[in-house]
Scaffold this active site. Structure first.
Site, PDB file in Angstrom:
ATOM      1  N   HIS A   1       0.917  -1.152  -0.004  1.00 12.86           N
ATOM      2  CA  HIS A   1      -0.029   0.033  -0.130  1.00 12.86           C
ATOM      3  C   HIS A   1       0.728   1.194  -0.173  1.00 12.86           C
ATOM      4  CE1 HIS A   1      -3.541  -2.396   0.501  1.00 12.86           C
ATOM      5  NE2 HIS A   1      -3.175  -2.849   1.905  1.00 12.86           N
TER       6      HIS A   1
ATOM      7  N   HIS B   1       5.905   6.880   6.116  1.00 14.22           N
ATOM      8  CA  HIS B   1       5.546   6.303   4.863  1.00 14.22           C
ATOM      9  C   HIS B   1       4.858   7.478   4.123  1.00 14.22           C
ATOM     10  CE1 HIS B   1       1.697   6.137   7.511  1.00 14.22           C
ATOM     11  NE2 HIS B   1       1.052   6.603   6.074  1.00 14.22           N
TER      12      HIS B   1
ATOM     13  N   HIS C   1       2.352   8.953   0.713  1.00 11.98           N
ATOM     14  CA  HIS C   1       1.320   9.026  -0.319  1.00 11.98           C
ATOM     15  C   HIS C   1       1.415   9.798  -1.311  1.00 11.98           C
ATOM     16  CE1 HIS C   1      -1.329   6.923   2.917  1.00 11.98           C
ATOM     17  NE2 HIS C   1      -0.417   7.616   3.739  1.00 11.98           N
TER      18      HIS C   1
ATOM     19  N   HIS D   1       3.950  10.689   6.068  1.00 10.52           N
ATOM     20  CA  HIS D   1       3.460  10.664   7.474  1.00 10.52           C
ATOM     21  C   HIS D   1       4.572   9.964   8.348  1.00 10.52           C
ATOM     22  CE1 HIS D   1      -1.155  10.227   5.751  1.00 10.52           C
ATOM     23  NE2 HIS D   1      -0.348  11.471   5.872  1.00 10.52           N
TER      24      HIS D   1
ATOM     25  N   THR E   1      -6.097   7.032   7.775  1.00 10.88           N
ATOM     26  CA  THR E   1      -6.479   7.437   6.570  1.00 10.88           C
ATOM     27  C   THR E   1      -6.576   6.030   5.818  1.00 10.88           C
ATOM     28  OG1 THR E   1      -4.363   7.577   5.603  1.00 10.88           O
ATOM     29  CG2 THR E   1      -5.469   9.359   6.635  1.00 10.88           C
ATOM     30  N   THR E   2      -6.430   4.904   6.380  1.00 11.11           N
ATOM     31  CA  THR E   2      -6.567   3.498   5.886  1.00 11.11           C
ATOM     32  C   THR E   2      -7.453   2.871   6.740  1.00 11.11           C
ATOM     33  OG1 THR E   2      -4.591   2.724   6.753  1.00 11.11           O
ATOM     34  CG2 THR E   2      -4.504   3.332   4.527  1.00 11.11           C
TER      35      THR E   2
END
Length: 249
Positions: A89, A114, A116, A133, A200-201
């Site tokens: 992801h 991580h 995005h 993040h 957010t997941t």
């Protein structure tokens, strides 16, 4: 006794940070596209119900922030990262012990960073090519996320070795050619926006304290492409309504 408490806190933090971006079990697969994408997360698993029912969900558009004279950030990033992992992801860098954030008088330990691509949060409707993040956990497993937005410009020296080391296959790990300095991920100016939100997941759990840096960092188009290629499909959850929340700055 103190040593046992520290160990328990570290384990709790690790488990919570893994929940931020770890894939759900095989029977509860989620993604960013198709019938397992964000519009269907709440229906995939009962544990994901907050993705549809939550009232304080993330990400959001930062618009109309109120000047609240927020206190200076208390960050102490003393160690660097050396390993990057592609979890299917996102790509994430684990944080060794020794990196902390003090927020609201509580001590949070940096667990991982991580990315995005493109950004999840927007500012006054503006989206950015990359968002980092930095995920922290306190002794009770509560989360605080420091967010850095990147805009296309000059090459980012702090990201150079990481961008060159990114594994592009889910489940793959790699050594970073040079260490990742978490302090250098942050802009020089530490002014920030503040609001409460969620993961957010899936499972989209609420109660996450979000700290979003106001200043952006530069990143080159080649570096953006490296992150996008390693991540694969765009991994930004659609914007969520602010509802009763008002961002502070």
């Amino acid at each position: 006794m103190i040593k046992r408490i520290k160990i328990a806190a570290a384990l709790s933090g690790l488990l919570m940070s893994q929940a931020v971006m770890a894939a759900a079990p095989e029977t509860s697969h989620w993604s960013y596209t198709g019938d397992t994408g964000p519009a269907y997360w709440a229906d995939i698993d009962d544990d994901f119900s907050m993705c549809g029912l939550g009232r304080n969900q993330s990400p959001v558009d930062i618009d109309g922030a109120i000047d609240a004279e927020l206190p200076p950030l208390q960050l102490d990033y003393a160690t660097t990262g050396t390993r990057v992992f592609n979890n299917g992801h996102t790509v994430q860098v684990a944080s060794p012990e020794g990196n902390t954030l003090t927020l609201d008088g509580d001590l949070f330990i940096l667990q991982q960073m991580h990315f995005h691509a493109p950004s999840e949060h927007t500012v006054d409707g503006r989206r950015f090519p990359l968002e980092a993040h930095l995920v922290h956990s306190d002794k009770d497993g509560n989360l605080a996320v420091v967010t850095v937005l990147f805009e296309e410009g000059e090459e980012n020296a702090a990201l150079r070795s990481l961008a060159d080391s990114l594994p592009d296959t889910a489940g793959e790990r790699a050594d970073v050619t040079d260490t990742v300095n978490f302090t250098q991920m942050l802009p020089a100016q530490h002014d920030y926006y503040r609001l409460n939100g969620s993961l957010t997941t899936p499972p989209c759990s609420e109660g996450v304290r979000w700290v979003i840096m106001q200043s952006t960092q530069d990143i080159s188009s080649d570096q953006v492409e490296s992150f996008s290629a390693a991540i694969g499909d765009a991994n930004n959850r659609p914007l969520q309504p602010l509802n009763a929340r008002v961002p502070l700055k």
